[in-house]
Design a protein around this motif. Structure first.
Motif, PDB file in Angstrom:
ATOM      1  N   ALA A 206       1.562  -4.611   1.882  1.00  0.00           N
ATOM      2  CA  ALA A 206       2.348  -3.657   2.668  1.00  0.00           C
ATOM      3  C   ALA A 206       3.719  -4.223   3.014  1.00  0.00           C
ATOM      4  O   ALA A 206       4.708  -3.485   3.072  1.00  0.00           O
ATOM      5  CB  ALA A 206       1.591  -3.287   3.940  1.00  0.00           C
ATOM      6  N   THR A 209       6.273  -3.432   0.387  1.00  0.00           N
ATOM      7  CA  THR A 209       6.783  -2.058   0.423  1.00  0.00           C
ATOM      8  C   THR A 209       7.757  -1.856   1.578  1.00  0.00           C
ATOM      9  O   THR A 209       8.707  -1.081   1.457  1.00  0.00           O
ATOM     10  CB  THR A 209       5.624  -1.066   0.538  1.00  0.00           C
ATOM     11  N   LYS A 234       3.313   0.763   8.498  1.00  0.00           N
ATOM     12  CA  LYS A 234       2.850   0.406   7.157  1.00  0.00           C
ATOM     13  C   LYS A 234       1.920  -0.806   7.167  1.00  0.00           C
ATOM     14  O   LYS A 234       1.034  -0.911   6.304  1.00  0.00           O
ATOM     15  CB  LYS A 234       4.052   0.113   6.249  1.00  0.00           C
ATOM     16  N   THR A 237      -1.715   0.043   8.165  1.00  0.00           N
ATOM     17  CA  THR A 237      -2.179   0.993   7.148  1.00  0.00           C
ATOM     18  C   THR A 237      -2.461   0.274   5.839  1.00  0.00           C
ATOM     19  O   THR A 237      -3.424   0.597   5.127  1.00  0.00           O
ATOM     20  CB  THR A 237      -1.141   2.095   6.936  1.00  0.00           C
ATOM     21  N   GLN A 277      -0.449   1.949   0.114  1.00  0.00           N
ATOM     22  CA  GLN A 277      -0.346   2.773   1.313  1.00  0.00           C
ATOM     23  C   GLN A 277       0.991   3.511   1.376  1.00  0.00           C
ATOM     24  O   GLN A 277       1.121   4.514   2.086  1.00  0.00           O
ATOM     25  CB  GLN A 277      -0.516   1.912   2.567  1.00  0.00           C
ATOM     26  N   HIS A 278       1.974   3.036   0.607  1.00  0.00           N
ATOM     27  CA  HIS A 278       3.284   3.693   0.597  1.00  0.00           C
ATOM     28  C   HIS A 278       3.183   5.130   0.104  1.00  0.00           C
ATOM     29  O   HIS A 278       4.023   5.965   0.454  1.00  0.00           O
ATOM     30  CB  HIS A 278       4.245   2.895  -0.285  1.00  0.00           C
ATOM     31  N   THR A 281       2.380   6.723   3.550  1.00  0.00           N
ATOM     32  CA  THR A 281       3.347   6.511   4.636  1.00  0.00           C
ATOM     33  C   THR A 281       4.762   6.951   4.260  1.00  0.00           C
ATOM     34  O   THR A 281       5.589   7.114   5.149  1.00  0.00           O
ATOM     35  CB  THR A 281       3.378   5.027   5.047  1.00  0.00           C
TER      36      THR A 281
END
Length: 361
Positions: A206, A209, A234, A237, A277-278, A281
């Motif tokens: 994360a 990202t 982020k 997450t 996760q991007h 999010t």
């Protein structure tokens, strides 16, 4: 004297809000108090406009028009009427109804600004609350996995050739074991630190990202750090998505990807799922940027007073002599002619890339 008393009351309220000590509640209540300070100051400024002379009110007409254009819709009746009367006001032909129009338009613009900032603050609070809740869930998974590692096992047993009874390899996030008896369940070798290790790998993914998304973040003079709240979300997450991703692999949810051969593969997939996760999010990032872009935008009258003055000079004529007000059938005043329309179109194009939001006190 009623207006003077009202101004004094608003300024006293602003001073009280500025001096208030919220202690540990400052994170939540301090922002609302700061909004209250500036809201009362703006209300006092609106009242002051009703008391100043005609010459000073005419001198502030361009400033009021800039604020109106920043915060009121193009088809708002107060904006349209003020745009049509702006030339007469600047030239000195201001009537009592013009002053009342300026006061009402300025008050509406400030109310719209307060609403815009309230939406930014509300979204900021939602993001920080969501971050706390996701972080609480991630911490809860790590604690549960520490005490009950077998129930949430992240260990894999790569398939062996049929008839090979010499033993199997068991791969976990924190260790690899070779030549384990075939009838040994992989979950029985799970370690308390497995889930925590997976979440740390997800955090690392994360983080990449977040660094990559910094190139899209624009600075803002909004009093709330909305991009920061969106970026911090982020991290937890990513840890959660890393755990869920490996859980799906272990459950053979992805066809052809049910067993991982080494500890490095386990951690690598955890980092990949943490970076993934991007995909979710980024919708939050888009919402944050859209909310910031809805807060007022800069105009030439604010950024470049010289250029605005030249334009007003051209509107009034070379001699600056007053003339009859011009009727604009499209509802656009002297500051919203063809050149202004082109500039508004350029703003719309710029908005697709994320304009620099202007807001705040």
């Amino acid at each position: 004297m009623t207006l003077v008393a009202g101004m004094r009351s608003h300024l006293e309220k602003a001073g009280s809000a500025a001096e208030a000590d919220f202690g540990w509640r400052r994170l939540w209540s301090g922002s609302a108090a700061r909004e209250g300070v500036w809201s009362n100051v703006r209300s006092a400024e609106v009242m002051l406009l009703q008391l100043v002379s005609d010459e000073e009110a005419a001198g502030r007409a361009s400033e009021v028009m800039a604020l109106v254009k920043d915060h009121l819709d193009k088809d708002d009746p107060r904006r349209v009427r003020l745009a049509r009367r702006l030339r007469s006001i600047i030239s000195g032909e201001m009537s009592p109804s013009d002053r009342d129009l300026m006061v009402r338009a300025l008050d509406a613009a400030y109310n719209a600004l307060d609403d815009e900032l309230a939406r930014v603050r509300s979204l900021r609070n939602i993001l920080w609350t969501a971050t706390f809740l996701v972080l609480l869930g991630v911490a809860g998974l790590a604690v549960y996995g520490w005490f009950f590692p077998r129930s949430l096992s992240m260990c894999f047993a790569p398939k062996v050739s049929p008839g090979d009874l010499s033993g199997v390899d068991v791969v976990c996030p924190t260790a690899e074991r070779h030549n384990v008896p075939v009838d040994t369940p992989a979950s029985s070798l799970a370690q308390p630190r497995d889930i925590l290790t997976v979440e740390i790998a997800g955090l690392a993914g994360a983080a990449l990202t977040v660094i990559a998304s910094l190139r899209h973040i624009r600075g803002t003079d909004s009093p709330y750090m909305l991009p920061l709240a969106s970026a911090v979300l982020k991290f937890p997450t990513g840890a959660l998505s890393a755990f869920l991703g490996l859980l799906l692999i272990r459950g053979a949810f992805v066809p052809g990807l049910s067993d991982l051969d080494s500890r490095a593969q386990v951690l690598g997939w955890a980092a990949a799922f943490g970076a993934a996760q991007h995909l979710v999010t980024r919708l939050v990032d888009d919402r944050a940027q859209m909310t910031l872009s809805e807060v007022g935008r800069t105009t030439d009258a604010v950024v470049d007073p010289e250029r605005a003055a030249v334009r007003e000079h051209n509107v009034l004529g070379e001699t600056g002599a007053p003339g009859p007000p011009t009727v604009f059938h499209d509802g656009a005043g002297p500051h919203e002619g063809p050149q202004e329309g082109a500039r508004e179109g350029a703003r719309a194009d710029e908005g697709a890339e994320g304009p620099r939001p202007r807001a705040g006190p």
